[in-house]
Design a protein around this motif. Structure first.
Motif, PDB file in Angstrom:
ATOM      1  N   ALA A 273     -10.210   6.517   6.531  1.00 18.65           N
ATOM      2  CA  ALA A 273     -10.544   5.551   7.578  1.00 18.65           C
ATOM      3  C   ALA A 273     -10.593   6.250   8.930  1.00 18.65           C
ATOM      4  O   ALA A 273      -9.979   7.305   9.135  1.00 18.65           O
ATOM      5  CB  ALA A 273      -9.514   4.428   7.589  1.00 18.65           C
TER       6      ALA A 273
ATOM      7  N   LEU B  20      -7.932   3.353  -1.677  1.00 13.76           N
ATOM      8  CA  LEU B  20      -8.530   2.863  -0.444  1.00 13.76           C
ATOM      9  C   LEU B  20      -8.954   4.022   0.454  1.00 13.76           C
ATOM     10  O   LEU B  20      -9.912   3.904   1.224  1.00 13.76           O
ATOM     11  CB  LEU B  20      -7.543   1.962   0.297  1.00 13.76           C
ATOM     12  CG  LEU B  20      -7.056   0.730  -0.472  1.00 13.76           C
ATOM     13  CD1 LEU B  20      -5.976   0.009   0.333  1.00 13.76           C
ATOM     14  CD2 LEU B  20      -8.209  -0.200  -0.787  1.00 13.76           C
ATOM     15  N   GLU B  21      -8.218   5.120   0.365  1.00 15.77           N
ATOM     16  CA  GLU B  21      -8.544   6.334   1.103  1.00 15.77           C
ATOM     17  C   GLU B  21      -8.322   7.527   0.184  1.00 15.77           C
ATOM     18  O   GLU B  21      -7.362   7.548  -0.595  1.00 15.77           O
ATOM     19  CB  GLU B  21      -7.681   6.484   2.354  1.00 15.77           C
ATOM     20  CG  GLU B  21      -7.947   5.450   3.429  1.00 15.77           C
ATOM     21  CD  GLU B  21      -7.060   5.661   4.642  1.00 15.77           C
ATOM     22  OE1 GLU B  21      -7.600   5.842   5.739  1.00 15.77           O
ATOM     23  OE2 GLU B  21      -5.833   5.664   4.473  1.00 15.77           O
TER      24      GLU B  21
ATOM     25  N   ASP C 133      -6.346  -0.025  -9.255  1.00 19.50           N
ATOM     26  CA  ASP C 133      -7.656  -0.038  -8.625  1.00 19.50           C
ATOM     27  C   ASP C 133      -7.960   1.339  -8.011  1.00 19.50           C
ATOM     28  O   ASP C 133      -7.145   2.254  -8.027  1.00 19.50           O
ATOM     29  CB  ASP C 133      -7.746  -1.129  -7.558  1.00 19.50           C
ATOM     30  CG  ASP C 133      -9.166  -1.682  -7.410  1.00 19.50           C
ATOM     31  OD1 ASP C 133     -10.083  -1.069  -7.974  1.00 19.50           O
ATOM     32  OD2 ASP C 133      -9.341  -2.700  -6.732  1.00 19.50           O
ATOM     33  N   SER C 134      -9.130   1.470  -7.446  1.00 22.26           N
ATOM     34  CA  SER C 134      -9.551   2.728  -6.829  1.00 22.26           C
ATOM     35  C   SER C 134      -8.823   2.934  -5.507  1.00 22.26           C
ATOM     36  O   SER C 134      -8.445   1.965  -4.835  1.00 22.26           O
ATOM     37  CB  SER C 134     -11.060   2.723  -6.591  1.00 22.26           C
ATOM     38  OG  SER C 134     -11.772   2.593  -7.811  1.00 22.26           O
TER      39      SER C 134
ATOM     40  N   THR D  36      -4.459   6.760  -0.155  1.00 19.61           N
ATOM     41  CA  THR D  36      -3.892   5.438   0.111  1.00 19.61           C
ATOM     42  C   THR D  36      -4.321   4.532  -1.032  1.00 19.61           C
ATOM     43  O   THR D  36      -5.514   4.393  -1.297  1.00 19.61           O
ATOM     44  CB  THR D  36      -4.385   4.867   1.449  1.00 19.61           C
ATOM     45  OG1 THR D  36      -4.014   5.744   2.512  1.00 19.61           O
ATOM     46  CG2 THR D  36      -3.768   3.491   1.706  1.00 19.61           C
ATOM     47  N   VAL D  37      -3.336   3.955  -1.720  1.00 21.22           N
ATOM     48  CA  VAL D  37      -3.634   3.137  -2.892  1.00 21.22           C
ATOM     49  C   VAL D  37      -2.893   1.809  -2.800  1.00 21.22           C
ATOM     50  O   VAL D  37      -1.851   1.695  -2.138  1.00 21.22           O
ATOM     51  CB  VAL D  37      -3.230   3.863  -4.196  1.00 21.22           C
ATOM     52  CG1 VAL D  37      -4.038   5.131  -4.379  1.00 21.22           C
ATOM     53  CG2 VAL D  37      -1.733   4.181  -4.212  1.00 21.22           C
ATOM     54  N   ARG D  38      -3.428   0.811  -3.455  1.00 18.77           N
ATOM     55  CA  ARG D  38      -2.732  -0.468  -3.590  1.00 18.77           C
ATOM     56  C   ARG D  38      -1.781  -0.369  -4.775  1.00 18.77           C
ATOM     57  O   ARG D  38      -2.058   0.312  -5.769  1.00 18.77           O
ATOM     58  CB  ARG D  38      -3.735  -1.591  -3.800  1.00 18.77           C
ATOM     59  CG  ARG D  38      -4.699  -1.782  -2.647  1.00 18.77           C
ATOM     60  CD  ARG D  38      -5.900  -2.614  -3.053  1.00 18.77           C
ATOM     61  NE  ARG D  38      -5.504  -3.967  -3.468  1.00 18.77           N
ATOM     62  CZ  ARG D  38      -6.314  -4.806  -4.114  1.00 18.77           C
ATOM     63  NH1 ARG D  38      -7.534  -4.413  -4.458  1.00 18.77           N
ATOM     64  NH2 ARG D  38      -5.898  -6.007  -4.425  1.00 18.77           N
TER      65      ARG D  38
ATOM     66  N   ARG E 270       0.857  -1.191   0.000  1.00 17.78           N
ATOM     67  CA  ARG E 270       0.000   0.000   0.000  1.00 17.78           C
ATOM     68  C   ARG E 270       0.890   1.238   0.000  1.00 17.78           C
ATOM     69  O   ARG E 270       1.893   1.289   0.719  1.00 17.78           O
ATOM     70  CB  ARG E 270      -0.922   0.014   1.218  1.00 17.78           C
ATOM     71  CG  ARG E 270      -1.989  -1.069   1.209  1.00 17.78           C
ATOM     72  CD  ARG E 270      -2.949  -0.888   2.368  1.00 17.78           C
ATOM     73  NE  ARG E 270      -4.018  -1.885   2.360  1.00 17.78           N
ATOM     74  CZ  ARG E 270      -5.064  -1.859   3.177  1.00 17.78           C
ATOM     75  NH1 ARG E 270      -5.173  -0.897   4.065  1.00 17.78           N
ATOM     76  NH2 ARG E 270      -5.989  -2.791   3.090  1.00 17.78           N
TER      77      ARG E 270
END
Length: 207
Positions: free
Chosen positions: A140, A133-134, A130-131, A80-82, A66
């Motif tokens: 979060a 995460l944050e 991908d989209s 925050t991305v993968r 991440r």
């Protein structure tokens, strides 16, 4: 009637590219380890990082990590991305391009860093997918605080000299000075009272 595509992925992708371009620092969150700060160069959808002897320390990176991207304006968490990791092979066209970009961004290089990187270091491409995460408006609830990294650094055996002394030493000196000043003031007050007693002929109790 045609369906309209969701603009969110394009917006997030543009925000990611802008943040990666403006800031040369990101954090790599490694599962079962900790979050590692890393300077990078952004190139065509990938964050390029170099690690190894003489460079920034990074652990072995699993196939997926991440990335925490910061805001250049506030320094705080922005996205925050993968990301997938891809270790580049020295001598390959991808490695040569990455090395040239990293060398141009490398500060205070004192040797032929590209030759050293090929022999001793690792260049990794971190490719977000991908989209997020944050993202702004969708963070979060946790604060992401982690304990400081363990280190062998210490100053218990030798403490550098400070002009005027250290903060705690200055505080002790100020306290002693205040106590000494208060004691002198109290002694003067007692002396005045004794003089008054002698002038009036009274018998005041000793102070």
């Amino acid at each position: 009637m045609t369906e309209q595509s969701d603009p969110q992925p394009a917006t997030a992708s543009a925000l990611l590219a802008e943040a990666m371009t403006k800031s040369g620092l990101l954090w790599i969150d490694v599962a079962d380890d900790r979050t590692w700060p890393a300077w990078h160069v952004w190139d065509e959808g990938a964050a390029l990082v170099v690690s190894g002897p003489g460079e920034q320390p990074l652990p072995w990176l699993p196939p997926e990590v991440r990335l925490i991207v910061r805001s250049k304006d506030t320094g705080g968490r922005l996205l925050t991305v993968r990301a997938r990791t891809n270790v580049l092979d020295p001598g390959s066209p991808q490695w040569e391009r990455a090395a040239d970009l990293l060398r141009a961004s490398r500060l205070n290089a004192v040797d032929d860093c590209v030759t050293r990187w090929a022999a001793e270091c690792t260049i990794t491409a971190l490719m977000p997918f991908d989209s997020p995460l944050e993202s702004p408006g969708a963070y979060a609830a946790v604060d992401h605080r982690t304990p400081p990294a363990r280190t062998t650094a210490t100053t218990t055996s030798w403490r550098p000299w400070h002009l005027g002394g250290r903060g705690e030493e200055r505080a002790v000196r100020r306290r002693l000075h205040r106590e000494e000043k208060a004691a002198r003031k109290a002694a003067k007050q007692r002396a005045k009272l004794r003089k008054k007693r002698r002038r009036r002929g009274g018998r005041w109790p000793e102070l």
